[in-house]
Motif scaffolding. Structure first.
Motif, PDB file in Angstrom:
ATOM      1  N   LEU A 117     -10.876  -6.258  11.648  1.00  0.00           N
ATOM      2  CA  LEU A 117     -10.364  -6.341  10.469  1.00  0.00           C
ATOM      3  C   LEU A 117     -10.586  -4.797   9.912  1.00  0.00           C
ATOM      4  CD1 LEU A 117      -9.218  -8.125   8.187  1.00  0.00           C
ATOM      5  CD2 LEU A 117     -11.377  -8.282   7.260  1.00  0.00           C
ATOM      6  N   HIS A 118      -9.511  -4.291   9.326  1.00  0.00           N
ATOM      7  CA  HIS A 118      -9.486  -2.738   8.669  1.00  0.00           C
ATOM      8  C   HIS A 118      -9.441  -2.712   7.409  1.00  0.00           C
ATOM      9  CE1 HIS A 118      -8.489  -0.444  12.642  1.00  0.00           C
ATOM     10  NE2 HIS A 118      -9.248  -1.292  12.982  1.00  0.00           N
ATOM     11  N   LEU A 119     -10.024  -1.720   6.950  1.00  0.00           N
ATOM     12  CA  LEU A 119      -9.950  -1.363   5.505  1.00  0.00           C
ATOM     13  C   LEU A 119      -8.503  -0.351   5.469  1.00  0.00           C
ATOM     14  CD1 LEU A 119     -13.449  -0.387   4.366  1.00  0.00           C
ATOM     15  CD2 LEU A 119     -12.080  -2.509   3.770  1.00  0.00           C
ATOM     16  N   VAL A 120      -7.685  -0.563   4.538  1.00  0.00           N
ATOM     17  CA  VAL A 120      -6.695   0.538   4.537  1.00  0.00           C
ATOM     18  C   VAL A 120      -6.076   0.883   3.101  1.00  0.00           C
ATOM     19  CG1 VAL A 120      -4.022   0.440   5.305  1.00  0.00           C
ATOM     20  CG2 VAL A 120      -5.613  -1.149   6.601  1.00  0.00           C
ATOM     21  N   TRP A 121      -5.933   2.199   3.024  1.00  0.00           N
ATOM     22  CA  TRP A 121      -5.631   2.535   1.703  1.00  0.00           C
ATOM     23  C   TRP A 121      -4.450   3.715   1.804  1.00  0.00           C
ATOM     24  CZ3 TRP A 121      -9.859   3.660   4.363  1.00  0.00           C
ATOM     25  CH2 TRP A 121     -10.348   4.829   4.580  1.00  0.00           C
ATOM     26  N   ARG A 122      -3.850   4.002   0.759  1.00  0.00           N
ATOM     27  CA  ARG A 122      -2.866   5.391   0.915  1.00  0.00           C
ATOM     28  C   ARG A 122      -3.524   6.462   0.570  1.00  0.00           C
ATOM     29  NH1 ARG A 122       0.710   7.739  -2.912  1.00  0.00           N
ATOM     30  NH2 ARG A 122      -0.418   6.649  -4.562  1.00  0.00           N
ATOM     31  N   ARG A 123      -3.297   7.590   1.608  1.00  0.00           N
ATOM     32  CA  ARG A 123      -3.946   8.739   1.406  1.00  0.00           C
ATOM     33  C   ARG A 123      -4.067   9.551   0.204  1.00  0.00           C
ATOM     34  NH1 ARG A 123      -5.190  10.561   6.769  1.00  0.00           N
ATOM     35  NH2 ARG A 123      -3.634   9.567   8.163  1.00  0.00           N
ATOM     36  N   ALA A 124      -2.796   9.307  -0.558  1.00  0.00           N
ATOM     37  CA  ALA A 124      -2.643  10.073  -1.962  1.00  0.00           C
ATOM     38  C   ALA A 124      -3.199   9.324  -3.097  1.00  0.00           C
ATOM     39  CB  ALA A 124      -1.323  10.298  -1.951  1.00  0.00           C
ATOM     40  N   ARG A 163       1.425   4.140   9.774  1.00  0.00           N
ATOM     41  CA  ARG A 163       2.241   4.885   8.801  1.00  0.00           C
ATOM     42  C   ARG A 163       1.500   6.195   8.376  1.00  0.00           C
ATOM     43  NH1 ARG A 163       5.209   0.720   4.617  1.00  0.00           N
ATOM     44  NH2 ARG A 163       5.916  -0.881   6.108  1.00  0.00           N
ATOM     45  N   PRO A 164       1.981   7.369   8.497  1.00  0.00           N
ATOM     46  CA  PRO A 164       1.581   8.709   8.004  1.00  0.00           C
ATOM     47  C   PRO A 164       0.854   8.536   6.900  1.00  0.00           C
ATOM     48  CG  PRO A 164       3.859   8.763   8.162  1.00  0.00           C
ATOM     49  CD  PRO A 164       3.623   7.500   8.633  1.00  0.00           C
ATOM     50  N   GLU A 165       1.216   7.813   5.909  1.00  0.00           N
ATOM     51  CA  GLU A 165       0.818   8.021   4.416  1.00  0.00           C
ATOM     52  C   GLU A 165      -0.538   7.082   4.193  1.00  0.00           C
ATOM     53  OE1 GLU A 165       3.920   4.743   4.124  1.00  0.00           O
ATOM     54  OE2 GLU A 165       3.667   6.596   5.241  1.00  0.00           O
ATOM     55  N   LEU A 166      -0.746   6.202   5.149  1.00  0.00           N
ATOM     56  CA  LEU A 166      -1.776   5.348   5.129  1.00  0.00           C
ATOM     57  C   LEU A 166      -3.238   5.852   5.822  1.00  0.00           C
ATOM     58  CD1 LEU A 166      -0.111   1.788   5.333  1.00  0.00           C
ATOM     59  CD2 LEU A 166      -0.593   3.144   3.325  1.00  0.00           C
ATOM     60  N   GLU A 167      -4.234   5.559   5.546  1.00  0.00           N
ATOM     61  CA  GLU A 167      -5.552   5.799   6.269  1.00  0.00           C
ATOM     62  C   GLU A 167      -6.170   4.529   6.402  1.00  0.00           C
ATOM     63  OE1 GLU A 167      -8.740   8.802   7.387  1.00  0.00           O
ATOM     64  OE2 GLU A 167      -6.645   9.048   6.487  1.00  0.00           O
ATOM     65  N   SER A 168      -6.791   4.198   7.548  1.00  0.00           N
ATOM     66  CA  SER A 168      -7.416   3.055   7.795  1.00  0.00           C
ATOM     67  C   SER A 168      -8.737   3.089   8.621  1.00  0.00           C
ATOM     68  CB  SER A 168      -6.689   2.082   8.698  1.00  0.00           C
ATOM     69  OG  SER A 168      -6.598   2.483   9.908  1.00  0.00           O
ATOM     70  N   ARG A 169      -9.778   2.624   8.417  1.00  0.00           N
ATOM     71  CA  ARG A 169     -10.959   2.366   9.027  1.00  0.00           C
ATOM     72  C   ARG A 169     -11.319   0.786   9.485  1.00  0.00           C
ATOM     73  NH1 ARG A 169     -10.298   6.915   9.091  1.00  0.00           N
ATOM     74  NH2 ARG A 169     -11.373   8.667   8.380  1.00  0.00           N
ATOM     75  N   ARG A 170     -11.756   0.696  10.682  1.00  0.00           N
ATOM     76  CA  ARG A 170     -12.497  -0.527  11.061  1.00  0.00           C
ATOM     77  C   ARG A 170     -13.687  -1.078  10.112  1.00  0.00           C
ATOM     78  NH1 ARG A 170     -14.722  -2.417  17.030  1.00  0.00           N
ATOM     79  NH2 ARG A 170     -16.458  -1.554  16.006  1.00  0.00           N
ATOM     80  N   LEU A 175       0.914  -1.057   0.020  1.00  0.00           N
ATOM     81  CA  LEU A 175       0.161  -0.095  -0.029  1.00  0.00           C
ATOM     82  C   LEU A 175       0.861   1.248   0.008  1.00  0.00           C
ATOM     83  CD1 LEU A 175      -2.579  -1.165   2.508  1.00  0.00           C
ATOM     84  CD2 LEU A 175      -3.135  -0.570   0.185  1.00  0.00           C
ATOM     85  N   SER A 176       1.946   1.266   0.774  1.00  0.00           N
ATOM     86  CA  SER A 176       2.924   2.428   0.844  1.00  0.00           C
ATOM     87  C   SER A 176       3.690   2.464  -0.446  1.00  0.00           C
ATOM     88  CB  SER A 176       3.841   2.124   2.043  1.00  0.00           C
ATOM     89  OG  SER A 176       3.276   2.238   3.119  1.00  0.00           O
ATOM     90  N   GLY A 177       3.663   1.391  -1.345  1.00  0.00           N
ATOM     91  CA  GLY A 177       4.657   1.480  -2.387  1.00  0.00           C
ATOM     92  C   GLY A 177       3.373   1.815  -3.655  1.00  0.00           C
ATOM     93  N   ASN A 178       2.256   1.906  -3.319  1.00  0.00           N
ATOM     94  CA  ASN A 178       1.245   2.000  -4.286  1.00  0.00           C
ATOM     95  C   ASN A 178       0.985   0.970  -5.347  1.00  0.00           C
ATOM     96  OD1 ASN A 178      -0.968   3.803  -5.271  1.00  0.00           O
ATOM     97  ND2 ASN A 178       0.243   4.701  -7.018  1.00  0.00           N
TER      98      ASN A 178
END
Length: 262
Positions: free
Chosen positions: A242-249, A126-133, A110-113
């Motif tokens: 379990l979380h959904l995780v994605w890169r903010r950008a 990680r600051p570049e990632l967003e997550s939600r339960r 995810l960090s590496g896109n």
């Protein structure tokens, strides 16, 4: 368009293609075999041009495109099917590419896109990632056939695992479950005897003959022969997240369309 400029454009096209597109007489004008073939391709090209414009609009709105999704092994049994059903129903022109990965590898990708969305265990620190339960579920006891706790009809107490042999998760390769169990037993002042460390939920079930194990409730869908699942009374009824995780950008419109639905 009047006749003379139309005739000149046809003549220019025939000159460029080096073929005759029309048979002309003083009374009729009709397509040659080359003209009929060229007409089919010309119509197809116009149709594809219209489709290209429509596709661009769909991609921009998130209604088409590709989403690359990472998932943990156990999320495939309880969550992934519903997520894919949502995509099929609401985003039928979005293609999904799936990658089964442990949480650590998902976070790296995810960090590496190279992933758009992860179904991962927290935290995604990680600051570049967003997550939600996305989901929470209970822990179950996985017990070998004939174990003294397997026949008890009531939910098991944590204290019943004190001093018993237990299959534990690796502190590096399965850090989330390792820390969850250490915290759960530590708060209850319970000390199992850890006889084996494993990296995956299904590996824990394979090793249950060596001792008991605590696994997420979705693991019960695996139906391992010789393994009995029992409820456990816990301070937090649904501690496994379990979380959904994605890169903010991440600017993939299809990703944000899916996140809006989830």
């Amino acid at each position: 368009m009047t006749q003379p400029p139309l005739t000149r454009q046809i003549q220019q096209l025939e000159k460029e293609l080096e073929v005759q597109l029309f048979d002309r007489t003083s009374r009729t004008v009709r397509l040659t075999p080359a003209g009929r073939a060229f007409l089919q391709d010309a119509r197809r090209l116009l149709h594809e041009a219209e489709n290209a414009a429509l596709s661009v609009r769909r991609v921009t709105s998130g209604q088409a495109g590709i989403i690359r999704i990472g998932f943990t092994a156990t999320s495939a049994y309880g969550v992934l099917g519903g997520l894919l059903a949502t995509v099929r129903e609401h985003l039928p022109q979005v293609d999904v590419v799936l990658h089964e990965l442990v949480t650590r590898d998902q976070i790296d990708r995810l960090s590496g896109n190279s992933l758009d969305l992860g179904l991962a265990r927290p935290p995604a620190a990680r600051p570049e990632l967003e997550s939600r339960r996305f989901r929470a579920e209970p822990l179950l006891a996985a017990l070998p056939a004939g174990h003294p706790l397997a026949d008890d009809a009531k939910p098991l107490e944590l204290a019943e695992f004190h001093g018993t042999d237990m299959v534990m998760y690796s502190p590096t390769e399965a850090r989330y479950f390792h820390e969850l169990l250490v915290t759960t037993f530590g708060n209850a002042d319970v000390q199992p005897i850890y006889v084996q460390h494993v990296s995956q939920i299904h590996t824990a079930l394979v090793q249950v003959g060596l001792g008991t194990a605590l696994v997420p409730a979705t693991a019960a869908r695996l139906h391992f022969e010789g393994v009995t699942f029992r409820d456990v009374r816990l301070p937090e009824p649904n501690p496994v997240e379990l979380h959904l995780v994605w890169r903010r950008a991440n600017d993939n419109p299809a990703l944000h369309a899916l996140l809006g639905m989830l």
